[in-house]
Design a protein around this motif. Structure first.
Motif, PDB file in Angstrom:
ATOM      1  N   GLU A  92     -46.264  11.726  10.893  1.00 16.84           N
ATOM      2  CA  GLU A  92     -44.999  11.031  11.138  1.00 16.84           C
ATOM      3  C   GLU A  92     -43.844  12.011  11.311  1.00 16.84           C
ATOM      4  OE1 GLU A  92     -45.579   6.643   9.133  1.00 16.84           O
ATOM      5  OE2 GLU A  92     -44.733   8.248   7.890  1.00 16.84           O
ATOM      6  N   GLU A  93     -43.883  13.107  10.585  1.00 21.69           N
ATOM      7  CA  GLU A  93     -42.825  14.116  10.711  1.00 21.69           C
ATOM      8  C   GLU A  93     -42.824  14.724  12.108  1.00 21.69           C
ATOM      9  OE1 GLU A  93     -41.237  18.204   8.510  1.00 21.69           O
ATOM     10  OE2 GLU A  93     -42.974  17.133   7.720  1.00 21.69           O
ATOM     11  N   PHE A  94     -44.013  14.970  12.659  1.00 25.23           N
ATOM     12  CA  PHE A  94     -44.086  15.509  14.015  1.00 25.23           C
ATOM     13  C   PHE A  94     -43.542  14.502  15.022  1.00 25.23           C
ATOM     14  CE2 PHE A  94     -47.762  18.267  12.452  1.00 25.23           C
ATOM     15  CZ  PHE A  94     -46.991  19.418  12.416  1.00 25.23           C
ATOM     16  N   PHE A  95     -43.901  13.230  14.863  1.00 20.84           N
ATOM     17  CA  PHE A  95     -43.447  12.202  15.796  1.00 20.84           C
ATOM     18  C   PHE A  95     -41.932  12.017  15.750  1.00 20.84           C
ATOM     19  CE2 PHE A  95     -47.785   9.904  15.802  1.00 20.84           C
ATOM     20  CZ  PHE A  95     -48.142  10.510  16.999  1.00 20.84           C
ATOM     21  N   MET A  98     -39.889  13.763  18.456  1.00 18.73           N
ATOM     22  CA  MET A  98     -40.329  13.640  19.833  1.00 18.73           C
ATOM     23  C   MET A  98     -39.647  12.507  20.591  1.00 18.73           C
ATOM     24  SD  MET A  98     -42.292  16.141  20.125  1.00 18.73           S
ATOM     25  CE  MET A  98     -42.823  17.335  18.873  1.00 18.73           C
ATOM     26  N   ASP A  99     -39.418  12.760  21.885  1.00 13.07           N
ATOM     27  CA  ASP A  99     -38.884  11.730  22.773  1.00 13.07           C
ATOM     28  C   ASP A  99     -39.985  11.035  23.562  1.00 13.07           C
ATOM     29  OD1 ASP A  99     -36.206  12.231  22.098  1.00 13.07           O
ATOM     30  OD2 ASP A  99     -36.101  13.884  23.539  1.00 13.07           O
ATOM     31  N   LEU A 100     -41.133  11.708  23.707  1.00 15.71           N
ATOM     32  CA  LEU A 100     -42.214  11.144  24.517  1.00 15.71           C
ATOM     33  C   LEU A 100     -43.571  11.479  23.915  1.00 15.71           C
ATOM     34  CD1 LEU A 100     -42.791   9.674  27.299  1.00 15.71           C
ATOM     35  CD2 LEU A 100     -43.263  11.971  28.204  1.00 15.71           C
ATOM     36  N   ILE A 101     -44.423  10.472  23.832  1.00  8.60           N
ATOM     37  CA  ILE A 101     -45.813  10.641  23.417  1.00  8.60           C
ATOM     38  C   ILE A 101     -46.694  10.461  24.636  1.00  8.60           C
ATOM     39  CG2 ILE A 101     -47.685   9.770  21.968  1.00  8.60           C
ATOM     40  CD1 ILE A 101     -45.496   8.685  20.060  1.00  8.60           C
ATOM     41  N   VAL A 102     -47.541  11.436  24.900  1.00  6.31           N
ATOM     42  CA  VAL A 102     -48.453  11.429  26.038  1.00  6.31           C
ATOM     43  C   VAL A 102     -49.880  11.307  25.518  1.00  6.31           C
ATOM     44  CG1 VAL A 102     -49.307  12.794  27.986  1.00  6.31           C
ATOM     45  CG2 VAL A 102     -46.877  12.857  27.394  1.00  6.31           C
ATOM     46  N   GLY A 103     -50.726  10.642  26.268  1.00  2.00           N
ATOM     47  CA  GLY A 103     -52.131  10.564  25.895  1.00  2.00           C
ATOM     48  C   GLY A 103     -52.941   9.985  27.035  1.00  2.00           C
ATOM     49  N   TYR A 104     -54.252   9.971  26.848  1.00  6.61           N
ATOM     50  CA  TYR A 104     -55.159   9.382  27.835  1.00  6.61           C
ATOM     51  C   TYR A 104     -55.767   8.141  27.220  1.00  6.61           C
ATOM     52  CZ  TYR A 104     -57.567   9.590  32.277  1.00  6.61           C
ATOM     53  OH  TYR A 104     -57.972   9.318  33.564  1.00  6.61           O
ATOM     54  N   ASN A 105     -55.400   6.987  27.758  1.00  5.01           N
ATOM     55  CA  ASN A 105     -55.648   5.703  27.093  1.00  5.01           C
ATOM     56  C   ASN A 105     -54.994   5.749  25.717  1.00  5.01           C
ATOM     57  OD1 ASN A 105     -56.524   3.103  26.625  1.00  5.01           O
ATOM     58  ND2 ASN A 105     -58.624   3.690  26.091  1.00  5.01           N
ATOM     59  N   VAL A 106     -53.740   6.146  25.716  1.00  4.94           N
ATOM     60  CA  VAL A 106     -53.034   6.450  24.476  1.00  4.94           C
ATOM     61  C   VAL A 106     -52.788   5.204  23.625  1.00  4.94           C
ATOM     62  CG1 VAL A 106     -50.693   6.263  25.429  1.00  4.94           C
ATOM     63  CG2 VAL A 106     -51.144   7.839  23.521  1.00  4.94           C
ATOM     64  N   ALA A 107     -52.831   4.018  24.233  1.00  3.21           N
ATOM     65  CA  ALA A 107     -52.687   2.796  23.441  1.00  3.21           C
ATOM     66  C   ALA A 107     -53.801   2.710  22.396  1.00  3.21           C
ATOM     67  CB  ALA A 107     -52.718   1.563  24.343  1.00  3.21           C
ATOM     68  N   GLN A 114     -51.432   3.190  14.050  1.00  2.00           N
ATOM     69  CA  GLN A 114     -50.632   2.071  13.553  1.00  2.00           C
ATOM     70  C   GLN A 114     -51.397   1.258  12.521  1.00  2.00           C
ATOM     71  OE1 GLN A 114     -49.677   0.444  17.488  1.00  2.00           O
ATOM     72  NE2 GLN A 114     -47.513   0.727  17.025  1.00  2.00           N
ATOM     73  N   THR A 115     -52.673   1.061  12.757  1.00  2.00           N
ATOM     74  CA  THR A 115     -53.505   0.317  11.812  1.00  2.00           C
ATOM     75  C   THR A 115     -53.571   1.033  10.467  1.00  2.00           C
ATOM     76  OG1 THR A 115     -54.828  -0.581  13.631  1.00  2.00           O
ATOM     77  CG2 THR A 115     -55.809  -0.680  11.434  1.00  2.00           C
ATOM     78  N   PHE A 120     -44.728   5.931  14.828  1.00  2.00           N
ATOM     79  CA  PHE A 120     -44.422   7.000  15.788  1.00  2.00           C
ATOM     80  C   PHE A 120     -42.977   6.918  16.253  1.00  2.00           C
ATOM     81  CE2 PHE A 120     -46.701   3.589  17.931  1.00  2.00           C
ATOM     82  CZ  PHE A 120     -45.924   3.289  19.032  1.00  2.00           C
ATOM     83  N   GLY A 121     -42.129   6.319  15.449  1.00  2.00           N
ATOM     84  CA  GLY A 121     -40.697   6.350  15.689  1.00  2.00           C
ATOM     85  C   GLY A 121     -40.278   5.634  16.956  1.00  2.00           C
ATOM     86  N   ASN A 122     -39.265   6.180  17.615  1.00  2.00           N
ATOM     87  CA  ASN A 122     -38.697   5.545  18.804  1.00  2.00           C
ATOM     88  C   ASN A 122     -39.099   6.240  20.102  1.00  2.00           C
ATOM     89  OD1 ASN A 122     -37.195   3.622  17.258  1.00  2.00           O
ATOM     90  ND2 ASN A 122     -35.719   5.238  16.781  1.00  2.00           N
ATOM     91  N   ALA A 123     -40.114   7.050  20.048  1.00  2.00           N
ATOM     92  CA  ALA A 123     -40.527   7.786  21.236  1.00  2.00           C
ATOM     93  C   ALA A 123     -41.068   6.845  22.317  1.00  2.00           C
ATOM     94  CB  ALA A 123     -41.596   8.813  20.872  1.00  2.00           C
ATOM     95  N   SER A 124     -40.784   7.185  23.559  1.00  2.00           N
ATOM     96  CA  SER A 124     -41.403   6.489  24.683  1.00  2.00           C
ATOM     97  C   SER A 124     -42.848   6.966  24.809  1.00  2.00           C
ATOM     98  CB  SER A 124     -40.632   6.772  25.973  1.00  2.00           C
ATOM     99  OG  SER A 124     -39.302   6.301  25.883  1.00  2.00           O
ATOM    100  N   VAL A 125     -43.616   6.258  25.636  1.00  2.00           N
ATOM    101  CA  VAL A 125     -45.041   6.557  25.777  1.00  2.00           C
ATOM    102  C   VAL A 125     -45.389   6.709  27.259  1.00  2.00           C
ATOM    103  CG1 VAL A 125     -47.390   5.700  25.371  1.00  2.00           C
ATOM    104  CG2 VAL A 125     -45.601   5.313  23.647  1.00  2.00           C
TER     105      VAL A 125
END
Length: 223
Positions: A92-95, A98-107, A114-115, A120-125
């Motif tokens: 959570e501290e790392f997130f 950040m302004d943006l979280i990137v991933g592959y099928n990141v949902a 999340q579960t 992950f704060g207010n970062a866009s995805v």
């Protein structure tokens, strides 16, 4: 989840500071975040610095034979590793920064976190898998959208080195693809491929300018 290319404008992405971007990947005991658990988590900052790369000991599973065949993570490899709950404050501290979280099928990755109660704060995805689909150009007539393709294909397309089904390797490859897609990098000094993400964005921008709103999923035209 937001599709950036459909906005017709990714200026905000191209102006992001690399130290405000993070790429996430997890490996798990299975595909259901309600019952399965994280076995490995990696966070790579936009400038390439590895913020976190840890194996995780699940709390409810002692074996995961089907998933192990895919990623090769065995029970013995995670024995004695911290639980995800113990890593939660660090993640959570790392997130937070950040302004943006990137991933592959990141949902998928985010839903597992999340579960487990991780915010992950207010970062866009930015989901490279979904954003890359119109670049790959494989039209799925049944779903009426562009088909999602594997990270292996995306990495090959952009020339990004890939150590598949390893959280750190996947995150590093995904990050390389992301920067190449938005025109900020050419992986391994390769030129941007002829079918580019920027072209997809431009076509949606044109569609919006002509009052079509950029909502037609085939505005880019399947190959």
């Amino acid at each position: 989840m937001r599709l950036w290319y459909r906005t017709g404008d990714i200026t905000a992405l191209r102006e992001l500071s690399r130290d405000r971007v993070v790429c996430l990947d997890v490996e798990t005991t299975g595909l259901d975040p309600r019952s399965d658990e994280v076995l490995q988590v990696a966070l790579v900052r936009g400038d390439g610095e590895v913020l976190l790369s840890r194996c995780v000991q699940p709390e409810r599973h002692s074996s995961w034979p089907l998933a192990q065949r895919t990623h090769g993570i065995s029970p013995s490899m995670v024995e004695g590793c911290p639980s995800l709950a113990l890593l939660k404050p660090e993640i959570e501290e790392f997130f937070e920064d950040m302004d943006l979280i990137v991933g592959y099928n990141v949902a998928f990755d985010l839903l597992f976190l999340q579960t487990a109660g991780i915010s992950f704060g207010n970062a866009s995805v930015f989901d490279v898998m979904r954003e890359f689909a119109p670049v790959a150009g494989r039209w799925d007539a049944d779903r009426q959208r562009y088909a999602w393709v594997s990270l292996a294909y995306c990495a090959m397309y952009y020339g990004a080195p890939l150590r598949a089904h390893d959280a750190l390797g996947d995150a590093q490859a995904t990050l390389g693809c992301f920067w190449a897609m938005i025109g900020r990098d050419s992986v391994r000094n390769r030129p941007i491929p002829s079918r580019s993400y920027l072209d997809v964005v431009a076509r949606y921008s044109q569609a919006k300018a002509y009052g079509r709103g950029g909502q037609d999923e085939r505005v880019h035209g399947p190959s």
